[in-house]
Motif scaffolding. Structure first.
Motif, PDB file in Angstrom:
ATOM      1  N   VAL A 119       6.679   9.443   2.879  1.00 22.03           N
ATOM      2  CA  VAL A 119       6.469  10.797   3.404  1.00 22.03           C
ATOM      3  C   VAL A 119       7.316  11.798   2.620  1.00 22.03           C
ATOM      4  CG1 VAL A 119       6.813  12.289   5.420  1.00 22.03           C
ATOM      5  CG2 VAL A 119       5.801  10.020   5.703  1.00 22.03           C
ATOM      6  N   ARG A 120       8.555  11.431   2.340  1.00 19.85           N
ATOM      7  CA  ARG A 120       9.448  12.314   1.575  1.00 19.85           C
ATOM      8  C   ARG A 120       8.909  12.519   0.159  1.00 19.85           C
ATOM      9  NH1 ARG A 120      13.002  11.958  -2.414  1.00 19.85           N
ATOM     10  NH2 ARG A 120      14.870  13.243  -2.402  1.00 19.85           N
ATOM     11  N   THR A 121       8.495  11.439  -0.492  1.00 19.70           N
ATOM     12  CA  THR A 121       7.985  11.510  -1.863  1.00 19.70           C
ATOM     13  C   THR A 121       6.764  12.419  -1.947  1.00 19.70           C
ATOM     14  OG1 THR A 121       8.806   9.284  -2.361  1.00 19.70           O
ATOM     15  CG2 THR A 121       7.073  10.146  -3.793  1.00 19.70           C
ATOM     16  N   ILE A 122       5.838  12.267  -0.990  1.00 24.57           N
ATOM     17  CA  ILE A 122       4.643  13.095  -0.989  1.00 24.57           C
ATOM     18  C   ILE A 122       4.995  14.556  -0.736  1.00 24.57           C
ATOM     19  CG2 ILE A 122       2.489  13.552   0.257  1.00 24.57           C
ATOM     20  CD1 ILE A 122       2.246  10.531   0.680  1.00 24.57           C
ATOM     21  N   SER A 123       5.935  14.798   0.172  1.00 24.21           N
ATOM     22  CA  SER A 123       6.360  16.173   0.456  1.00 24.21           C
ATOM     23  C   SER A 123       6.907  16.845  -0.794  1.00 24.21           C
ATOM     24  CB  SER A 123       7.417  16.183   1.563  1.00 24.21           C
ATOM     25  OG  SER A 123       6.892  15.718   2.793  1.00 24.21           O
ATOM     26  N   VAL A 124       7.699  16.103  -1.560  1.00 22.36           N
ATOM     27  CA  VAL A 124       8.261  16.652  -2.795  1.00 22.36           C
ATOM     28  C   VAL A 124       7.153  16.920  -3.812  1.00 22.36           C
ATOM     29  CG1 VAL A 124       9.746  16.143  -4.774  1.00 22.36           C
ATOM     30  CG2 VAL A 124      10.532  15.622  -2.456  1.00 22.36           C
ATOM     31  N   LYS A 125       6.216  15.977  -3.931  1.00 19.21           N
ATOM     32  CA  LYS A 125       5.130  16.127  -4.912  1.00 19.21           C
ATOM     33  C   LYS A 125       4.289  17.361  -4.647  1.00 19.21           C
ATOM     34  CE  LYS A 125       4.128  11.445  -6.586  1.00 19.21           C
ATOM     35  NZ  LYS A 125       3.101  10.386  -6.643  1.00 19.21           N
ATOM     36  N   GLN A 126       3.930  17.572  -3.374  1.00 14.48           N
ATOM     37  CA  GLN A 126       3.028  18.676  -3.074  1.00 14.48           C
ATOM     38  C   GLN A 126       3.760  19.940  -2.631  1.00 14.48           C
ATOM     39  OE1 GLN A 126       0.335  17.149  -0.158  1.00 14.48           O
ATOM     40  NE2 GLN A 126       1.822  17.084   1.476  1.00 14.48           N
ATOM     41  N   LYS A 127       5.123  19.858  -2.606  1.00 14.43           N
ATOM     42  CA  LYS A 127       5.951  21.022  -2.278  1.00 14.43           C
ATOM     43  C   LYS A 127       5.572  21.626  -0.921  1.00 14.43           C
ATOM     44  CE  LYS A 127       7.131  22.283  -7.026  1.00 14.43           C
ATOM     45  NZ  LYS A 127       6.613  21.062  -7.647  1.00 14.43           N
ATOM     46  N   ARG A 147       0.824  -1.211   0.000  1.00 13.29           N
ATOM     47  CA  ARG A 147       0.000   0.000   0.000  1.00 13.29           C
ATOM     48  C   ARG A 147       0.859   1.262   0.000  1.00 13.29           C
ATOM     49  NH1 ARG A 147      -5.486  -1.031   0.543  1.00 13.29           N
ATOM     50  NH2 ARG A 147      -5.561   1.038  -0.410  1.00 13.29           N
ATOM     51  N   LEU A 148       1.985   1.225   0.712  1.00  8.57           N
ATOM     52  CA  LEU A 148       2.884   2.384   0.726  1.00  8.57           C
ATOM     53  C   LEU A 148       3.493   2.620  -0.654  1.00  8.57           C
ATOM     54  CD1 LEU A 148       4.693   1.946   4.166  1.00  8.57           C
ATOM     55  CD2 LEU A 148       3.027   3.711   3.550  1.00  8.57           C
ATOM     56  N   LEU A 149       3.886   1.544  -1.324  1.00  8.52           N
ATOM     57  CA  LEU A 149       4.421   1.681  -2.688  1.00  8.52           C
ATOM     58  C   LEU A 149       3.363   2.229  -3.631  1.00  8.52           C
ATOM     59  CD1 LEU A 149       6.569  -1.570  -2.987  1.00  8.52           C
ATOM     60  CD2 LEU A 149       7.421   0.786  -3.017  1.00  8.52           C
ATOM     61  N   ASP A 150       2.133   1.758  -3.474  1.00  8.44           N
ATOM     62  CA  ASP A 150       1.033   2.288  -4.286  1.00  8.44           C
ATOM     63  C   ASP A 150       0.837   3.775  -4.024  1.00  8.44           C
ATOM     64  OD1 ASP A 150       0.576  -0.215  -5.358  1.00  8.44           O
ATOM     65  OD2 ASP A 150      -1.102  -0.693  -4.015  1.00  8.44           O
ATOM     66  N   LEU A 151       0.924   4.162  -2.754  1.00  3.18           N
ATOM     67  CA  LEU A 151       0.708   5.553  -2.366  1.00  3.18           C
ATOM     68  C   LEU A 151       1.722   6.485  -3.032  1.00  3.18           C
ATOM     69  CD1 LEU A 151      -0.668   7.721  -0.664  1.00  3.18           C
ATOM     70  CD2 LEU A 151       0.754   6.999   1.281  1.00  3.18           C
ATOM     71  N   GLN A 152       2.934   6.022  -3.214  1.00  3.14           N
ATOM     72  CA  GLN A 152       3.963   6.856  -3.841  1.00  3.14           C
ATOM     73  C   GLN A 152       3.613   7.198  -5.285  1.00  3.14           C
ATOM     74  OE1 GLN A 152       8.017   5.617  -3.375  1.00  3.14           O
ATOM     75  NE2 GLN A 152       7.788   5.121  -1.224  1.00  3.14           N
ATOM     76  N   ARG A 153       2.748   6.395  -5.893  1.00  2.13           N
ATOM     77  CA  ARG A 153       2.374   6.642  -7.291  1.00  2.13           C
ATOM     78  C   ARG A 153       1.075   7.434  -7.425  1.00  2.13           C
ATOM     79  NH1 ARG A 153       4.578   1.278  -7.607  1.00  2.13           N
ATOM     80  NH2 ARG A 153       2.530   0.343  -7.242  1.00  2.13           N
ATOM     81  N   TRP A 154       0.432   7.758  -6.311  1.00  3.54           N
ATOM     82  CA  TRP A 154      -0.820   8.503  -6.371  1.00  3.54           C
ATOM     83  C   TRP A 154      -0.604   9.880  -6.985  1.00  3.54           C
ATOM     84  CZ3 TRP A 154      -4.286   7.970  -1.384  1.00  3.54           C
ATOM     85  CH2 TRP A 154      -4.664   6.631  -1.232  1.00  3.54           C
ATOM     86  N   THR A 155      -1.550  10.302  -7.793  1.00  4.14           N
ATOM     87  CA  THR A 155      -1.516  11.663  -8.337  1.00  4.14           C
ATOM     88  C   THR A 155      -2.729  12.466  -7.872  1.00  4.14           C
ATOM     89  OG1 THR A 155      -2.619  10.888 -10.362  1.00  4.14           O
ATOM     90  CG2 THR A 155      -0.203  11.009 -10.391  1.00  4.14           C
ATOM     91  N   ASN A 156      -3.736  11.777  -7.331  1.00  5.46           N
ATOM     92  CA  ASN A 156      -4.922  12.426  -6.781  1.00  5.46           C
ATOM     93  C   ASN A 156      -5.069  12.051  -5.305  1.00  5.46           C
ATOM     94  OD1 ASN A 156      -5.815  13.562  -9.313  1.00  5.46           O
ATOM     95  ND2 ASN A 156      -6.468  11.499  -9.885  1.00  5.46           N
ATOM     96  N   CYS A 157      -5.804  12.877  -4.574  1.00 10.20           N
ATOM     97  CA  CYS A 157      -6.080  12.600  -3.149  1.00 10.20           C
ATOM     98  C   CYS A 157      -4.800  12.452  -2.335  1.00 10.20           C
ATOM     99  CB  CYS A 157      -6.948  11.348  -2.988  1.00 10.20           C
ATOM    100  SG  CYS A 157      -8.516  11.415  -3.875  1.00 10.20           S
ATOM    101  N   ILE A 158      -3.766  13.197  -2.688  1.00 16.23           N
ATOM    102  CA  ILE A 158      -2.494  13.101  -1.974  1.00 16.23           C
ATOM    103  C   ILE A 158      -2.667  13.671  -0.567  1.00 16.23           C
ATOM    104  CG2 ILE A 158      -0.088  13.839  -1.945  1.00 16.23           C
ATOM    105  CD1 ILE A 158      -0.150  13.895  -4.973  1.00 16.23           C
TER     106      ILE A 158
END
Length: 200
Positions: A136-144, A86-97
């Protein structure tokens, strides 16, 4: 969150650990749920990993906060393999981040194969924590901006894990010191402020 801040600095400040006892699990889950509800006022979603559904919320509360409930995504997981998938899937999310990830009862969700030796179990759990931190790092980078993370863990469990790699001492709370959601949210706000101001 400015991305020119050293990522380790920002990541360690955005990861919060709450340690408690099994007999306070329901009380802590209620506090985490209230934390999630209050966090949605920021306009960002909350991802709530748990091994059991939250079924103690009164109907009138659900009706009163129905719009906020839509901002919380519950993910029910039972094994460490499912958690990591689920965490790996979450890293690929583009919506509902999400802006906040709540990881309730890590010791219960991250349960390796009991036939594995202690060293292999520790490795799997460390890998899971590393994957959580990377997510957490990946999401932080995505949403700045800072993605916050709260993990709860029971006393006496996973003592052999190098938790200091992921959590600053200031970010490890005792469940006895967490009486309401504001006790958690205040630490998160302080950490976000320090990240924004590039404090060391």
């Amino acid at each position: 969150m400015s991305m020119d801040i050293p990522m380790e600095h920002a990541l360690r400040r955005s990861m919060l650990l709450v340690r408690g006892q099994p007999d306070k699990a329901d009380h802590l889950q209620d506090i985490l749920f209230d934390t999630a509800i209050k966090y949605t006022h920021t306009g960002y979603r909350v991802l709530f990993f748990t091994h059991k559904p939250i079924d103690r919320v009164a109907t009138n509360i659900r009706e009163q906060f129905s719009d906020l409930f839509k901002m919380i995504i519950f993910i029910y997981v039972q094994t460490i393999d499912t958690v990591m998938k689920r965490l790996l899937d979450l890293q690929r999310w583009t919506n509902c981040i999400p802006g906040l990830i709540i990881f309730e009862s890590f010791d219960l969700m991250a349960t390796p194969n009991p036939n594995d030796g202690q060293s292999k179990q520790d490795f799997q759990r460390s890998l899971c924590l590393s994957l959580l931190a990377d997510t957490v790092r990946t999401i932080s980078v995505k949403q700045k901006r800072t993605c916050n993370c709260i993990v709860t863990l029971n006393y006496g469990s996973l003592e052999t894990l190098p938790l200091e790699l992921y959590y600053r001492e200031h970010n490890v709370l005792d469940v006895n010191d967490v009486h309401e959601s504001s006790d958690i949210l205040s630490v998160m706000m302080e950490n976000e402020h320090s990240i924004d101001n590039k404090l060391s």
